[in-house]
Design a protein around this motif. Structure first.
Motif, PDB file in Angstrom:
ATOM      1  N   THR A 156      -0.830  -1.657  -2.339  1.00 17.06           N
ATOM      2  CA  THR A 156       0.418  -1.700  -1.580  1.00 17.06           C
ATOM      3  C   THR A 156       1.443  -2.618  -2.239  1.00 17.06           C
ATOM      4  O   THR A 156       2.101  -3.403  -1.580  1.00 17.06           O
ATOM      5  CB  THR A 156       0.146  -2.173  -0.135  1.00 17.06           C
ATOM      6  OG1 THR A 156      -0.662  -3.347  -0.188  1.00 17.06           O
ATOM      7  CG2 THR A 156      -0.554  -1.116   0.672  1.00 17.06           C
ATOM      8  N   TYR A 159       6.102  -1.593  -2.395  1.00 17.76           N
ATOM      9  CA  TYR A 159       7.104  -1.754  -1.363  1.00 17.76           C
ATOM     10  C   TYR A 159       8.322  -2.495  -1.919  1.00 17.76           C
ATOM     11  O   TYR A 159       8.224  -3.282  -2.855  1.00 17.76           O
ATOM     12  CB  TYR A 159       6.543  -2.549  -0.174  1.00 17.76           C
ATOM     13  CG  TYR A 159       5.711  -1.725   0.784  1.00 17.76           C
ATOM     14  CD1 TYR A 159       6.294  -1.100   1.877  1.00 17.76           C
ATOM     15  CD2 TYR A 159       4.350  -1.583   0.598  1.00 17.76           C
ATOM     16  CE1 TYR A 159       5.536  -0.357   2.762  1.00 17.76           C
ATOM     17  CE2 TYR A 159       3.575  -0.843   1.465  1.00 17.76           C
ATOM     18  CZ  TYR A 159       4.174  -0.233   2.553  1.00 17.76           C
ATOM     19  OH  TYR A 159       3.419   0.513   3.417  1.00 17.76           O
ATOM     20  N   ALA A 183      -1.499   1.502  14.743  1.00 17.59           N
ATOM     21  CA  ALA A 183      -0.761   1.911  13.541  1.00 17.59           C
ATOM     22  C   ALA A 183       0.523   2.645  13.894  1.00 17.59           C
ATOM     23  O   ALA A 183       1.521   2.539  13.166  1.00 17.59           O
ATOM     24  CB  ALA A 183      -1.647   2.790  12.665  1.00 17.59           C
ATOM     25  N   VAL A 186       3.982   0.800  14.003  1.00 19.52           N
ATOM     26  CA  VAL A 186       4.614   0.317  12.771  1.00 19.52           C
ATOM     27  C   VAL A 186       5.809   1.185  12.383  1.00 19.52           C
ATOM     28  O   VAL A 186       5.684   2.407  12.255  1.00 19.52           O
ATOM     29  CB  VAL A 186       3.591   0.283  11.623  1.00 19.52           C
ATOM     30  CG1 VAL A 186       4.265  -0.069  10.309  1.00 19.52           C
ATOM     31  CG2 VAL A 186       2.475  -0.706  11.940  1.00 19.52           C
ATOM     32  N   ILE A 189       8.342  -2.352   6.932  1.00 18.56           N
ATOM     33  CA  ILE A 189       7.414  -3.091   6.072  1.00 18.56           C
ATOM     34  C   ILE A 189       6.893  -4.368   6.745  1.00 18.56           C
ATOM     35  O   ILE A 189       5.715  -4.707   6.621  1.00 18.56           O
ATOM     36  CB  ILE A 189       8.088  -3.429   4.721  1.00 18.56           C
ATOM     37  CG1 ILE A 189       7.106  -4.179   3.819  1.00 18.56           C
ATOM     38  CG2 ILE A 189       9.366  -4.199   4.913  1.00 18.56           C
ATOM     39  CD1 ILE A 189       7.650  -4.444   2.425  1.00 18.56           C
ATOM     40  N   GLU A 191       6.440  -4.953   9.937  1.00 23.32           N
ATOM     41  CA  GLU A 191       5.468  -4.579  10.955  1.00 23.32           C
ATOM     42  C   GLU A 191       4.177  -4.082  10.323  1.00 23.32           C
ATOM     43  O   GLU A 191       3.097  -4.249  10.892  1.00 23.32           O
ATOM     44  CB  GLU A 191       6.085  -3.535  11.887  1.00 23.32           C
ATOM     45  CG  GLU A 191       7.207  -4.119  12.722  1.00 23.32           C
ATOM     46  CD  GLU A 191       7.976  -3.108  13.540  1.00 23.32           C
ATOM     47  OE1 GLU A 191       8.854  -3.522  14.308  1.00 23.32           O
ATOM     48  OE2 GLU A 191       7.690  -1.891  13.402  1.00 23.32           O
ATOM     49  N   ASP A 192       4.283  -3.489   9.141  1.00 27.25           N
ATOM     50  CA  ASP A 192       3.084  -3.064   8.416  1.00 27.25           C
ATOM     51  C   ASP A 192       2.257  -4.282   7.995  1.00 27.25           C
ATOM     52  O   ASP A 192       1.029  -4.297   8.116  1.00 27.25           O
ATOM     53  CB  ASP A 192       3.485  -2.252   7.182  1.00 27.25           C
ATOM     54  CG  ASP A 192       2.388  -1.279   6.742  1.00 27.25           C
ATOM     55  OD1 ASP A 192       1.354  -1.202   7.430  1.00 27.25           O
ATOM     56  OD2 ASP A 192       2.579  -0.597   5.724  1.00 27.25           O
ATOM     57  N   PHE A 195       0.627  -5.605  11.039  1.00 25.57           N
ATOM     58  CA  PHE A 195      -0.487  -4.733  11.417  1.00 25.57           C
ATOM     59  C   PHE A 195      -1.788  -5.243  10.790  1.00 25.57           C
ATOM     60  O   PHE A 195      -2.816  -5.361  11.458  1.00 25.57           O
ATOM     61  CB  PHE A 195      -0.210  -3.297  10.975  1.00 25.57           C
ATOM     62  CG  PHE A 195      -1.399  -2.382  11.074  1.00 25.57           C
ATOM     63  CD1 PHE A 195      -1.810  -1.882  12.297  1.00 25.57           C
ATOM     64  CD2 PHE A 195      -2.119  -2.017   9.943  1.00 25.57           C
ATOM     65  CE1 PHE A 195      -2.914  -1.042  12.399  1.00 25.57           C
ATOM     66  CE2 PHE A 195      -3.222  -1.183  10.025  1.00 25.57           C
ATOM     67  CZ  PHE A 195      -3.616  -0.689  11.265  1.00 25.57           C
ATOM     68  N   TYR A 196      -1.735  -5.579   9.502  1.00 30.62           N
ATOM     69  CA  TYR A 196      -2.934  -6.100   8.832  1.00 30.62           C
ATOM     70  C   TYR A 196      -3.254  -7.524   9.283  1.00 30.62           C
ATOM     71  O   TYR A 196      -4.422  -7.882   9.443  1.00 30.62           O
ATOM     72  CB  TYR A 196      -2.765  -6.032   7.311  1.00 30.62           C
ATOM     73  CG  TYR A 196      -2.839  -4.612   6.792  1.00 30.62           C
ATOM     74  CD1 TYR A 196      -4.048  -3.927   6.759  1.00 30.62           C
ATOM     75  CD2 TYR A 196      -1.693  -3.944   6.364  1.00 30.62           C
ATOM     76  CE1 TYR A 196      -4.118  -2.616   6.309  1.00 30.62           C
ATOM     77  CE2 TYR A 196      -1.756  -2.637   5.917  1.00 30.62           C
ATOM     78  CZ  TYR A 196      -2.968  -1.975   5.896  1.00 30.62           C
ATOM     79  OH  TYR A 196      -3.024  -0.673   5.459  1.00 30.62           O
TER      80      TYR A 196
END
Length: 252
Positions: A156, A159, A183, A186, A189, A191-192, A195-196
């Motif tokens: 990833t 981005y 998921a 989201v 970016i 919020e992504d 998320f993790y």
């Protein structure tokens, strides 16, 4: 309980797929990293040999469906790979290539539920114990590879970190409530990344929190989050919650 035979059978299964494909190779390598985290957790928590064996088999097989999934759909979001893994292992009792019949349901259920947001209440105590190890080990590797520019295994890194965004209030509320994000929440970016980060709310063993701390994965993700968040107040809220939660669980 000869785990070497399990490794050989898994290697044989994987020959059906092209490991020159980046995504297949990533999942292959991910499997063995998860296996190492599993061994560490089991040893730290003083699991019996039987429990450790089961946890290792389940870690080896937890993502067995990923190869078929990517080959067929070129995506990791089209199907539930836990459910497909259950089907692959259950078909013609393929699972018995790895474990005796008495362990069949344990392994099948751990593979099925390793990726679910919540653990179902109708599993027996041993299955839940093993499942929690696999869920931890899986998340440890994901946390260490996703959004980690210092880890060459990360997928990833493409981005645009120059993009400044703001968080939806529902994301902040969920994080403050110590809930793993869905998921589908989201939208950008930042919020992504969160998320993790929210994976820490589904960690089960103290040693897992210690590994997260030692790998500095929270600091690394917060470093990236700060780059892409336009609202410093939102960043401070997330930073404080993540660090306090990690530290409090290490001290338990």
């Amino acid at each position: 309980m000869q785990f070497d035979k399990c490794i050989k059978e898994f290697e044989n299964y994987v020959t059906n797929y092209d490991l020159n494909v980046l995504q297949n190779r990533y999942k292959y390598d991910h499997t063995f990293r998860v296996l190492e985290f599993t061994k560490t957790i089991c040893e730290s928590e003083k699991f019996t040999e039987e429990e450790k064996y089961l946890a290792c088999v389940c870690s080896l097989l937890h993502d067995i469906a990923r190869f078929e999934e990517w080959t067929k759909y070129h995506s990791w979001h089209e199907i539930d790979h836990g459910d497909l893994g259950y089907e692959i292992l259950n078909k013609n009792d393929y699972i018995l290539k790895y474990v005796d019949k008495k362990y069949k349901d344990i392994v099948l259920n751990v593979v099925k539920y390793h990726n679910k947001k919540d653990i179902t209440d109708d599993l027996d105590e041993l299955t839940i114990k093993v499942l929690k190890v696999v869920r931890d080990a899986d998340k440890l590797d994901i946390l260490n590879t996703q959004f980690n520019p210092y880890n060459e295994k990360s997928l990833t890194l493409d981005y645009d970190y120059s993009q400044k965004v703001k968080l939806n209030n529902s994301i902040i509320d969920s994080f403050i409530s110590e809930k793993m994000l869905d998921a589908n929440m989201v939208t950008n970016i930042a919020e992504d990344i969160i998320f993790y980060l929210s994976y820490i709310f589904d960690i089960n063993y103290r040693i897992s929190f210690k590994i997260i701390y030692d790998l500095k994965v929270i600091d690394i993700k917060l470093e990236l989050l700060k780059k892409v968040l336009s609202d410093d107040t939102q960043f401070k809220i997330i930073e404080l919650k993540a660090k306090d939660f990690l530290e409090s669980n290490i001290k338990l």
